[in-house]
Design an enzyme around this catalytic site. Structure first.
Site, PDB file in Angstrom:
ATOM      1  N   GLY A  48       0.865  -1.181   0.000  1.00 45.57           N
ATOM      2  CA  GLY A  48       0.000   0.000   0.000  1.00 45.57           C
ATOM      3  C   GLY A  48       0.892   1.218   0.000  1.00 45.57           C
ATOM      4  O   GLY A  48       1.792   1.323  -0.826  1.00 45.57           O
ATOM      5  N   GLU A  49       0.693   2.090   0.946  1.00 44.89           N
ATOM      6  CA  GLU A  49       1.505   3.312   1.034  1.00 44.89           C
ATOM      7  C   GLU A  49       2.026   3.406   2.470  1.00 44.89           C
ATOM      8  O   GLU A  49       1.263   3.640   3.402  1.00 44.89           O
ATOM      9  CB  GLU A  49       0.638   4.510   0.641  1.00 44.89           C
ATOM     10  CG  GLU A  49       1.304   5.838   0.823  1.00 44.89           C
ATOM     11  CD  GLU A  49       2.692   5.908   0.220  1.00 44.89           C
ATOM     12  OE1 GLU A  49       2.859   5.611  -0.969  1.00 44.89           O
ATOM     13  OE2 GLU A  49       3.641   6.235   0.967  1.00 44.89           O
ATOM     14  N   SER A  50       3.340   3.211   2.609  1.00 44.92           N
ATOM     15  CA  SER A  50       3.912   3.084   3.950  1.00 44.92           C
ATOM     16  C   SER A  50       3.755   4.343   4.796  1.00 44.92           C
ATOM     17  O   SER A  50       3.542   4.261   6.005  1.00 44.92           O
ATOM     18  CB  SER A  50       5.389   2.715   3.848  1.00 44.92           C
ATOM     19  OG  SER A  50       6.093   3.682   3.095  1.00 44.92           O
ATOM     20  N   CYS A  80       6.278  -5.204   0.367  1.00 47.57           N
ATOM     21  CA  CYS A  80       6.403  -3.859  -0.215  1.00 47.57           C
ATOM     22  C   CYS A  80       6.276  -2.780   0.863  1.00 47.57           C
ATOM     23  O   CYS A  80       7.189  -2.613   1.658  1.00 47.57           O
ATOM     24  CB  CYS A  80       5.411  -3.702  -1.366  1.00 47.57           C
ATOM     25  SG  CYS A  80       5.913  -2.407  -2.519  1.00 47.57           S
ATOM     26  N   ARG A 109      12.860   3.580  -0.034  1.00 49.79           N
ATOM     27  CA  ARG A 109      11.502   3.617  -0.604  1.00 49.79           C
ATOM     28  C   ARG A 109      11.551   3.958  -2.090  1.00 49.79           C
ATOM     29  O   ARG A 109      12.376   4.765  -2.504  1.00 49.79           O
ATOM     30  CB  ARG A 109      10.716   4.718   0.099  1.00 49.79           C
ATOM     31  CG  ARG A 109       9.505   4.245   0.811  1.00 49.79           C
ATOM     32  CD  ARG A 109       8.835   5.423   1.492  1.00 49.79           C
ATOM     33  NE  ARG A 109       7.625   5.766   0.807  1.00 49.79           N
ATOM     34  CZ  ARG A 109       7.314   6.978   0.390  1.00 49.79           C
ATOM     35  NH1 ARG A 109       8.126   7.986   0.541  1.00 49.79           N
ATOM     36  NH2 ARG A 109       6.160   7.167  -0.209  1.00 49.79           N
ATOM     37  N   ILE A 138       5.961  -3.178  -7.505  1.00 46.61           N
ATOM     38  CA  ILE A 138       5.139  -1.998  -7.786  1.00 46.61           C
ATOM     39  C   ILE A 138       5.637  -0.844  -6.912  1.00 46.61           C
ATOM     40  O   ILE A 138       5.410  -0.834  -5.706  1.00 46.61           O
ATOM     41  CB  ILE A 138       3.645  -2.280  -7.493  1.00 46.61           C
ATOM     42  CG1 ILE A 138       3.162  -3.531  -8.253  1.00 46.61           C
ATOM     43  CG2 ILE A 138       2.793  -1.061  -7.844  1.00 46.61           C
ATOM     44  CD1 ILE A 138       1.824  -4.076  -7.772  1.00 46.61           C
ATOM     45  N   ARG A 139       6.341   0.089  -7.523  1.00 47.33           N
ATOM     46  CA  ARG A 139       6.962   1.185  -6.758  1.00 47.33           C
ATOM     47  C   ARG A 139       7.599   0.638  -5.481  1.00 47.33           C
ATOM     48  O   ARG A 139       7.337   1.105  -4.363  1.00 47.33           O
ATOM     49  CB  ARG A 139       5.960   2.294  -6.444  1.00 47.33           C
ATOM     50  CG  ARG A 139       5.480   3.012  -7.711  1.00 47.33           C
ATOM     51  CD  ARG A 139       4.571   4.194  -7.441  1.00 47.33           C
ATOM     52  NE  ARG A 139       5.216   5.241  -6.667  1.00 47.33           N
ATOM     53  CZ  ARG A 139       6.145   6.082  -7.126  1.00 47.33           C
ATOM     54  NH1 ARG A 139       6.552   5.998  -8.369  1.00 47.33           N
ATOM     55  NH2 ARG A 139       6.658   7.007  -6.362  1.00 47.33           N
ATOM     56  N   HIS A 181       5.197  -8.518  -4.414  1.00 47.46           N
ATOM     57  CA  HIS A 181       3.808  -8.789  -4.009  1.00 47.46           C
ATOM     58  C   HIS A 181       3.372 -10.199  -4.383  1.00 47.46           C
ATOM     59  O   HIS A 181       2.668 -10.365  -5.388  1.00 47.46           O
ATOM     60  CB  HIS A 181       2.871  -7.810  -4.729  1.00 47.46           C
ATOM     61  CG  HIS A 181       2.976  -6.395  -4.288  1.00 47.46           C
ATOM     62  ND1 HIS A 181       2.216  -5.874  -3.266  1.00 47.46           N
ATOM     63  CD2 HIS A 181       3.751  -5.383  -4.729  1.00 47.46           C
ATOM     64  CE1 HIS A 181       2.515  -4.602  -3.095  1.00 47.46           C
ATOM     65  NE2 HIS A 181       3.441  -4.277  -3.974  1.00 47.46           N
ATOM     66  N   GLU A 183       1.060 -11.810  -3.194  1.00 46.87           N
ATOM     67  CA  GLU A 183      -0.398 -11.916  -3.027  1.00 46.87           C
ATOM     68  C   GLU A 183      -1.156 -11.645  -4.321  1.00 46.87           C
ATOM     69  O   GLU A 183      -2.355 -11.890  -4.378  1.00 46.87           O
ATOM     70  CB  GLU A 183      -0.876 -10.967  -1.905  1.00 46.87           C
ATOM     71  CG  GLU A 183      -0.870  -9.480  -2.217  1.00 46.87           C
ATOM     72  CD  GLU A 183       0.493  -8.809  -2.065  1.00 46.87           C
ATOM     73  OE1 GLU A 183       1.510  -9.527  -1.941  1.00 46.87           O
ATOM     74  OE2 GLU A 183       0.535  -7.568  -2.096  1.00 46.87           O
TER      75      GLU A 183
HETATM   76  N1  GLN Z   1       5.836   2.997  -2.679  1.00 45.67           N
HETATM   77  C1  GLN Z   1       5.019   2.521  -1.591  1.00 45.67           C
HETATM   78  C2  GLN Z   1       5.484   3.057  -0.244  1.00 45.67           C
HETATM   79  O1  GLN Z   1       6.407   3.776  -0.178  1.00 45.67           O
HETATM   80  C3  GLN Z   1       5.021   1.004  -1.548  1.00 45.67           C
HETATM   81  C4  GLN Z   1       4.340   0.473  -2.780  1.00 45.67           C
HETATM   82  C5  GLN Z   1       3.626  -0.828  -2.567  1.00 45.67           C
HETATM   83  O2  GLN Z   1       3.387  -1.281  -1.449  1.00 45.67           O
HETATM   84  N2  GLN Z   1       3.237  -1.401  -3.671  1.00 45.67           N
HETATM   85  O3  GLN Z   1       4.913   2.754   0.749  1.00 45.67           O
END
Ligand code: GLN
Length: 201
Positions: A48-50, A80, A109, A138-139, A181, A183
């Site tokens: 997700g987004e940390s 991630c 990150r 993914i990012r 990921h 999942e």
């Molecule tokens: N770029 C996201 C972060 O900094 C992580 C991306 C992801 O969990 N797919 O949290």
């Protein structure tokens, strides 16, 4: 024996992890409160987004309880953004973002973003038998430093070019983290590895 694994459900791809864990033979629950946390044998921190998850852990009064549970030996797996949260040090994050310090490592990150935002590759992962694991990034973060007690489980393979050799999966004690990921691929082997670890405990 059925183990009950919680998925931190403040933000991120909670449903995908629950499906994978259940398919791997675990019972699952969402974790949003300290009481939820007390009722699980292990926890998954999803992608997700940390920085958002870090903030929400504070809003939900869950940061300290989760950090303490991890320090006391609650098994955990982070993918991630989850990897970022489990780290002891994070580079290229917001100054107010906090991490849980469950794995002695420094992660960067959005590290692959300087090469390419998202990509897939096949990886050999320690403790996962059979074909290589299809890894979806993914990012994603990468791991820049690991402490002495940390085992490297996977690195980006040579075919991947500029980022070859980069550490993307680690384990310290009963805590695992991957930059990618599992999942989202339907390959249950990483989740099974975690469920087995929780079961053995
Ligand atoms: N770029 C996201 C972060 O900094 C992580 C991306 C992801 O969990 N797919 O949290």
């Amino acid at each position: 024996m059925t183990v009950r694994i919680g998925v931190l459900a403040l933000q991120g791809d909670v449903r995908e992890h629950r499906h994978a864990l259940e398919a791997a033979g675990a019972a699952t629950a969402t974790v949003r409160t300290e009481a939820d946390l007390a009722a699980v044998d292990g926890i998954v921190i999803p992608g997700g987004e940390s920085t958002t998850m870090s903030r929400l852990l504070g809003v939900f009064d869950l940061f300290d309880p989760l950090r303490d549970a991890l320090a006391a030996g609650l098994p955990a797996y982070g993918s991630c953004a989850g990897m970022i949260l489990l780290a002891s040090e994070v580079l290229d994050t917001r100054p107010d973002a906090r991490c849980l310090g469950a794995i002695d490592m420094t992660v960067r990150r959005n590290a692959f973003g300087r090469q390419v935002d998202s990509f897939e590759t096949d990886l050999a992962v320690t403790g996962v038998d059979g074909d290589p694991v299809r890894a979806v990034f993914i990012r994603a973060p990468w791991v820049e430093r690991v402490g002495e007690g940390v085992e490297v489980l996977a690195r980006v393979p040579a075919e991947a070019g500029a980022t070859a050799g980069t550490v993307v999966a680690v384990q310290q004690g009963v805590t695992m983290a991957t930059s990618f990921h599992p999942e989202v691929t339907g390959d249950l082997r990483i989740h099974r590895r975690f469920v087995d670890m929780v079961r053995r405990r």
